[in-house]
Design a protein around this motif. Structure first.
Motif, PDB file in Angstrom:
ATOM      1  N   SER A 114       2.175   0.766  21.358  1.00 19.55           N
ATOM      2  CA  SER A 114       0.973  -0.044  21.602  1.00 19.55           C
ATOM      3  C   SER A 114       1.198  -1.537  21.391  1.00 19.55           C
ATOM      4  CB  SER A 114      -0.176   0.433  20.709  1.00 19.55           C
ATOM      5  OG  SER A 114       0.205   0.411  19.345  1.00 19.55           O
ATOM      6  N   GLN A 115       2.458  -1.918  21.091  1.00 15.42           N
ATOM      7  CA  GLN A 115       2.813  -3.333  20.944  1.00 15.42           C
ATOM      8  C   GLN A 115       1.905  -4.045  19.945  1.00 15.42           C
ATOM      9  OE1 GLN A 115       5.650  -5.153  22.812  1.00 15.42           O
ATOM     10  NE2 GLN A 115       6.046  -3.045  22.230  1.00 15.42           N
ATOM     11  N   CYS A 116       1.817  -3.495  18.752  1.00 17.54           N
ATOM     12  CA  CYS A 116       0.985  -4.090  17.705  1.00 17.54           C
ATOM     13  C   CYS A 116       1.538  -5.457  17.291  1.00 17.54           C
ATOM     14  CB  CYS A 116       0.926  -3.178  16.484  1.00 17.54           C
ATOM     15  SG  CYS A 116       0.053  -1.626  16.777  1.00 17.54           S
ATOM     16  N   VAL A 117       0.634  -6.400  17.042  1.00 14.98           N
ATOM     17  CA  VAL A 117       1.051  -7.745  16.643  1.00 14.98           C
ATOM     18  C   VAL A 117       1.078  -7.894  15.126  1.00 14.98           C
ATOM     19  CG1 VAL A 117       0.158  -8.745  18.769  1.00 14.98           C
ATOM     20  CG2 VAL A 117      -1.304  -8.692  16.727  1.00 14.98           C
ATOM     21  N   ALA A 118       0.477  -6.943  14.420  1.00 12.40           N
ATOM     22  CA  ALA A 118       0.423  -7.041  12.960  1.00 12.40           C
ATOM     23  C   ALA A 118       0.375  -5.646  12.359  1.00 12.40           C
ATOM     24  CB  ALA A 118      -0.798  -7.846  12.517  1.00 12.40           C
ATOM     25  N   ILE A 119       0.803  -5.570  11.082  1.00 13.76           N
ATOM     26  CA  ILE A 119       0.680  -4.330  10.307  1.00 13.76           C
ATOM     27  C   ILE A 119      -0.033  -4.667   8.997  1.00 13.76           C
ATOM     28  CG2 ILE A 119       1.869  -2.452   9.123  1.00 13.76           C
ATOM     29  CD1 ILE A 119       4.158  -2.694  11.037  1.00 13.76           C
ATOM     30  N   LEU A 120      -1.070  -3.907   8.681  1.00 12.22           N
ATOM     31  CA  LEU A 120      -1.771  -4.027   7.407  1.00 12.22           C
ATOM     32  C   LEU A 120      -1.290  -2.896   6.511  1.00 12.22           C
ATOM     33  CD1 LEU A 120      -5.378  -4.579   8.825  1.00 12.22           C
ATOM     34  CD2 LEU A 120      -3.519  -6.239   8.604  1.00 12.22           C
ATOM     35  N   THR A 121      -0.831  -3.207   5.308  1.00  5.24           N
ATOM     36  CA  THR A 121      -0.277  -2.178   4.440  1.00  5.24           C
ATOM     37  C   THR A 121      -0.575  -2.529   2.979  1.00  5.24           C
ATOM     38  OG1 THR A 121       1.713  -0.867   3.985  1.00  5.24           O
ATOM     39  CG2 THR A 121       2.031  -3.242   4.295  1.00  5.24           C
ATOM     40  N   GLN A 122       0.071  -1.856   2.057  1.00  3.52           N
ATOM     41  CA  GLN A 122      -0.075  -2.153   0.641  1.00  3.52           C
ATOM     42  C   GLN A 122       1.252  -1.878  -0.039  1.00  3.52           C
ATOM     43  OE1 GLN A 122      -3.407   0.655   0.452  1.00  3.52           O
ATOM     44  NE2 GLN A 122      -2.314   1.778  -1.148  1.00  3.52           N
ATOM     45  N   ASP A 123       1.414  -2.415  -1.243  1.00  2.00           N
ATOM     46  CA  ASP A 123       2.712  -2.242  -1.905  1.00  2.00           C
ATOM     47  C   ASP A 123       2.966  -0.773  -2.230  1.00  2.00           C
ATOM     48  OD1 ASP A 123       0.747  -2.150  -3.858  1.00  2.00           O
ATOM     49  OD2 ASP A 123       1.704  -3.582  -5.210  1.00  2.00           O
ATOM     50  N   THR A 124       1.984  -0.126  -2.862  1.00  2.00           N
ATOM     51  CA  THR A 124       2.141   1.282  -3.225  1.00  2.00           C
ATOM     52  C   THR A 124       0.826   2.016  -3.048  1.00  2.00           C
ATOM     53  OG1 THR A 124       1.539   0.868  -5.534  1.00  2.00           O
ATOM     54  CG2 THR A 124       3.876   0.761  -4.992  1.00  2.00           C
ATOM     55  N   SER A 125       0.931   3.336  -2.956  1.00  2.00           N
ATOM     56  CA  SER A 125      -0.227   4.209  -3.109  1.00  2.00           C
ATOM     57  C   SER A 125       0.169   5.294  -4.098  1.00  2.00           C
ATOM     58  CB  SER A 125      -0.668   4.812  -1.770  1.00  2.00           C
ATOM     59  OG  SER A 125       0.326   5.682  -1.258  1.00  2.00           O
ATOM     60  N   TYR A 126      -0.795   6.133  -4.466  1.00  4.03           N
ATOM     61  CA  TYR A 126      -0.536   7.123  -5.508  1.00  4.03           C
ATOM     62  C   TYR A 126      -0.797   8.533  -4.977  1.00  4.03           C
ATOM     63  CZ  TYR A 126      -0.426   3.159  -8.693  1.00  4.03           C
ATOM     64  OH  TYR A 126      -0.105   1.975  -9.302  1.00  4.03           O
ATOM     65  N   ARG A 127       0.098   9.450  -5.328  1.00  2.00           N
ATOM     66  CA  ARG A 127      -0.050  10.842  -4.913  1.00  2.00           C
ATOM     67  C   ARG A 127       0.647  11.726  -5.933  1.00  2.00           C
ATOM     68  NH1 ARG A 127      -3.363  13.531  -1.170  1.00  2.00           N
ATOM     69  NH2 ARG A 127      -2.385  15.488  -0.596  1.00  2.00           N
ATOM     70  N   ARG A 128      -0.121  12.619  -6.557  1.00  2.00           N
ATOM     71  CA  ARG A 128       0.383  13.539  -7.583  1.00  2.00           C
ATOM     72  C   ARG A 128       1.165  12.801  -8.669  1.00  2.00           C
ATOM     73  NH1 ARG A 128       1.102  17.026  -3.008  1.00  2.00           N
ATOM     74  NH2 ARG A 128      -0.496  18.643  -3.094  1.00  2.00           N
ATOM     75  N   GLY A 129       0.624  11.664  -9.083  1.00  2.00           N
ATOM     76  CA  GLY A 129       1.219  10.928 -10.181  1.00  2.00           C
ATOM     77  C   GLY A 129       2.377  10.033  -9.802  1.00  2.00           C
ATOM     78  N   ALA A 130       2.817  10.098  -8.562  1.00  2.00           N
ATOM     79  CA  ALA A 130       3.949   9.285  -8.120  1.00  2.00           C
ATOM     80  C   ALA A 130       3.458   8.093  -7.306  1.00  2.00           C
ATOM     81  CB  ALA A 130       4.901  10.126  -7.271  1.00  2.00           C
ATOM     82  N   GLN A 131       4.235   7.020  -7.337  1.00  2.00           N
ATOM     83  CA  GLN A 131       3.937   5.852  -6.516  1.00  2.00           C
ATOM     84  C   GLN A 131       4.682   5.972  -5.185  1.00  2.00           C
ATOM     85  OE1 GLN A 131       4.228   1.949  -8.165  1.00  2.00           O
ATOM     86  NE2 GLN A 131       3.423   2.548 -10.171  1.00  2.00           N
ATOM     87  N   ILE A 132       3.937   5.836  -4.094  1.00  2.00           N
ATOM     88  CA  ILE A 132       4.522   5.891  -2.757  1.00  2.00           C
ATOM     89  C   ILE A 132       4.718   4.458  -2.276  1.00  2.00           C
ATOM     90  CG2 ILE A 132       4.311   6.886  -0.456  1.00  2.00           C
ATOM     91  CD1 ILE A 132       4.191   8.920  -2.790  1.00  2.00           C
ATOM     92  N   GLN A 133       5.940   4.093  -1.976  1.00  2.00           N
ATOM     93  CA  GLN A 133       6.279   2.707  -1.636  1.00  2.00           C
ATOM     94  C   GLN A 133       5.995   2.433  -0.160  1.00  2.00           C
ATOM     95  OE1 GLN A 133       7.192   0.733  -4.213  1.00  2.00           O
ATOM     96  NE2 GLN A 133       6.965   2.552  -5.510  1.00  2.00           N
TER      97      GLN A 133
END
Length: 675
Positions: A198-217
């Protein structure tokens, strides 16, 4: 052939398995205060919606805010539809401004609970009123504008379940940017494929998220994808932790820095009804993912109305409803029934970041009690997991705030439906078993909770304005009780308009198999009462000795056995039968396969085969049963039957596993195969 009658094949055994005699009328106390209070009211409104669908949908659309009214309700040239032609609307305005500028300004719009517990034993909780949400959406919309993002630009969103994810969607919708949410469990190559398509011009993200006590990078995964995404000019990063994050100057921006500098006022852009709202990718068994395009006006109207009636939201008799859909916004259920549908109705929406079993199996039930959730919408696979974990985790919580339950994602077997009703709903809550798809955009078949009696395992009756039918491959209706292909005869407002960049594929995939109809890809049957029973995807309907057999029926029979917690059934090629039935089974904890002797397991396999023969008929008897501690699932809770089919057929798994939640499940299945 697709027109072969499943019911005739299985004769009376299927009827006894599905138990159509079990009918549950709406609880009188619920119906008395419901948006639609009786079966007569439903049938009258449904008849009107079919006789004059354009007037029906126009009336529904009039409940929303339009900058300019449409000149024509529907322009239909199969398979191309335009709804509310020439109308000007903004979905962000209808979700936020309409309430923030009214007496709902101080009503809670979003309750968010994070997964991690603090040292004091409490979880992180945030609440945003409609006025506060309005302010946040305006500022972030201006932040996007400051990066040069404008109407028509595609913006990828790769985030966890935070309030900022909803804010990101609403901000894109506000300025006319087309969001493309990529589920936060996808790997870098899957992100790159979708961004490049889709030729995206930007990505919105975050440093980490959390799942079952672990940090997802998440940012780290985005950085890997960015090596192969030349169209991306900007990356906006939400800070969720104190971890160090690699930031490329000029390309990467902290969310909080952009918002701090943004103007607080951003007027909603009047958008054409047919302007694209979002692109959402769905994976097939082969070929590249399909980027389904949903437009603004029709999608707004149908998500608004289905939420209002199917979940009884916006009901003046229940102004304090707290609504929780457990789906991730990375999937269409999260788009339609976490963000757009509930917020258009001015609801209080609960968002939870993490897993249902962290730090223990009671997490969901504790959340319901803590936040006084009244409406709970989840997946059948989650319900089966709840059953497997044990009743004690449910029973130690009151759950007295609940008034309505829902299911989504795949057909629910009757036994799980009954458990859900009795254990979670305490026999007082109606269950809305909803059928719809990414392609449909909104619910198509579901009981109206105050009006339509329910049958365990059936999605029941169509939503207003929807004309489903069960047909042969040639498009001829099949008799009541007979199996066939589920199609939709007429267009509906929230339908996907195309596959991004490939309209020919859209037409071939959805409008070519059955003449003059949208083919859902699902098998179904309609009983004598006009209730629809979904049998799963057509490629999950087995051809055994020339007869078609729905995997759903076999799975339901297996789960009905007291020792079985969950089952997934697939077919593998068989020289004699065409296809043989292979069942992957997880056992109740008391019968754990790891703690059982080989002799006992062999006896149990034979017991289960005989059970299925007894419940359905000898035709459905599994050729093979494999015990496993867990089934491979996506993060949204769907069993990945395609992987099981590969394992049963080839002994190996070669297909795409990017949506798999727990890769150890596959490793263990491979080990058991080798063993």
């Amino acid at each position: 052939m697709a027109s072969q009658s499943v019911t005739k094949v299985l004769s009376q055994d299927l009827e006894s398995t599905l138990r159509e005699d079990r009918v549950f009328p709406p609880p009188p106390e619920f119906a008395a205060a419901a948006n639609i209070p009786s079966l007569e009211a439903y049938e009258s409104l449904y008849a009107r919606s079919i006789a004059d669908p354009e007037s029906f949908w126009a009336e529904a659309a009039s409940e929303l805010h339009w900058f300019e009214k449409w000149t024509k309700v529907l322009d239909w040239n199969l398979p191309n539809a335009k709804w509310f032609v020439d109308g000007k609307i903004n979905l962000s305005y209808n979700c936020v401004d309409r309430h923030a500028l009214s007496d709902r300004a101080n009503k809670t719009a979003i309750i968010w609970e994070g997964e991690p517990y603090g040292s004091d034993g409490t979880s992180q909780i945030r609440k945003l009123t409609y006025a506060e949400l309005h302010a946040e959406v305006q500022k972030f919309a201006n932040a996007l504008k400051s990066l040069g993002i404008k109407k028509g630009d595609r913006v990828a969103v790769y985030m966890g379940m935070t309030p900022e994810l909803a804010i990101a969607l609403l901000a894109c919708a506000r300025i006319g940017a087309i969001h493309s949410v990529i589920f936060g469990g996808f790997a870098a190559n899957a992100i790159a494929d979708r961004v490049n398509d889709s030729q995206c011009v930007a990505i919105l993200t975050q440093d980490t998220s959390y799942r079952r006590g672990a940090q997802i990078q998440l940012k780290k995964t985005v950085d890997e994808a960015l090596a192969n995404t030349p169209s991306v000019q900007h990356v906006v990063v939400l800070k969720r932790s104190g971890a160090e994050v690699a930031m490329q100057q000029g390309r990467d921006h902290w969310w909080h820095d952009l918002v701090a500098k943004a103007d607080p006022t951003c007027l909603a852009e009047p958008l054409d009804s047919e302007d694209p709202l979002y692109i959402l990718y769905t994976s097939g068994t082969t070929g590249k993912p399909k980027g389904l395009v949903h437009t603004t006006g029709g999608y707004a109207v149908q998500t608004y109305l289905t939420t209002k009636y199917v979940f009884d939201l916006g009901n003046p008799n229940h102004p304090d409803d707290v609504y929780w859909c457990t789906a991730d916004i990375g999937w269409v259920t999260g788009h339609s029934y976490v963000v757009y549908g509930p917020l258009q109705n001015g609801a209080t929406v609960l968002m939870y970041e993490g897993a249902p079993n962290h730090p223990d199996f009671s997490r969901f039930w504790k959340i319901i009690d803590d936040h006084r959730v009244t409406i709970f919408y989840t997946a059948p696979t989650a319900i089966r997991a709840f059953i497997k974990w044990g009743n004690e985790h449910v029973e130690k919580h009151g759950l007295d705030s609940l008034r309505l339950l829902g299911t989504v994602g795949e057909p629910i077997n009757p036994e799980s439906w009954m458990w859900y009703r009795e254990r979670v709903g305490q026999s007082r809550c109606p269950i809305v078993d909803t059928w719809w798809q990414t392609e449909t955009g909104a619910i198509m078949i579901a009981p109206i909770p105050g009006a339509v009696p329910t049958k365990p395992g059936s999605a029941t009756r169509p939503f207003f304005g929807i004309q489903p039918e069960v047909v042969t491959r040639e498009g001829d209706p099949v008799p009541a009780g007979s199996g066939g292909l589920l199609v939709i005869r007429k267009p509906w407002p929230s339908m996907a308009r195309t596959i991004y960049g490939d309209h020919e594929r859209y037409q071939k995939t959805y409008w070519s198999d059955v003449p003059g109809c949208y083919f859902t890809g699902d098998g179904a049957r309609k009983d004598a009462d006009g209730y629809y029973w979904l049998m799963g995807r057509v490629d999950d309907v087995l051809n055994v000795s020339g007869h078609r057999l729905g995997t759903m029926e076999v799975e339901s029979a297996l789960v009905a056995h007291p020792k079985v917690a969950e089952a997934a059934v697939v077919g593998r090629p068989d020289d004699l039968k065409g296809q043989a039935v292979v069942a992957f089974v997880t056992l109740e904890s008391a019968h754990n396969s790891a703690a059982t002797t080989p002799e006992a397991l062999a006896a149990l396999k034979e017991e289960l085969k005989k059970w299925v023969s007894k419940e359905i008929g000898s035709l459905a008897r599994p050729e093979e049963i494999r015990f496993t501690d867990a089934l491979p699932k996506t993060r949204s809770g769907k069993i990945m039957r395609r992987l099981l089919r590969e394992l049963a057929t080839h002994g190996t798994i070669q297909g795409d596993t990017t949506t798999l939640e727990d890769f150890q499940v596959i490793a263990k299945l491979r080990e058991s195969e080798e063993g």
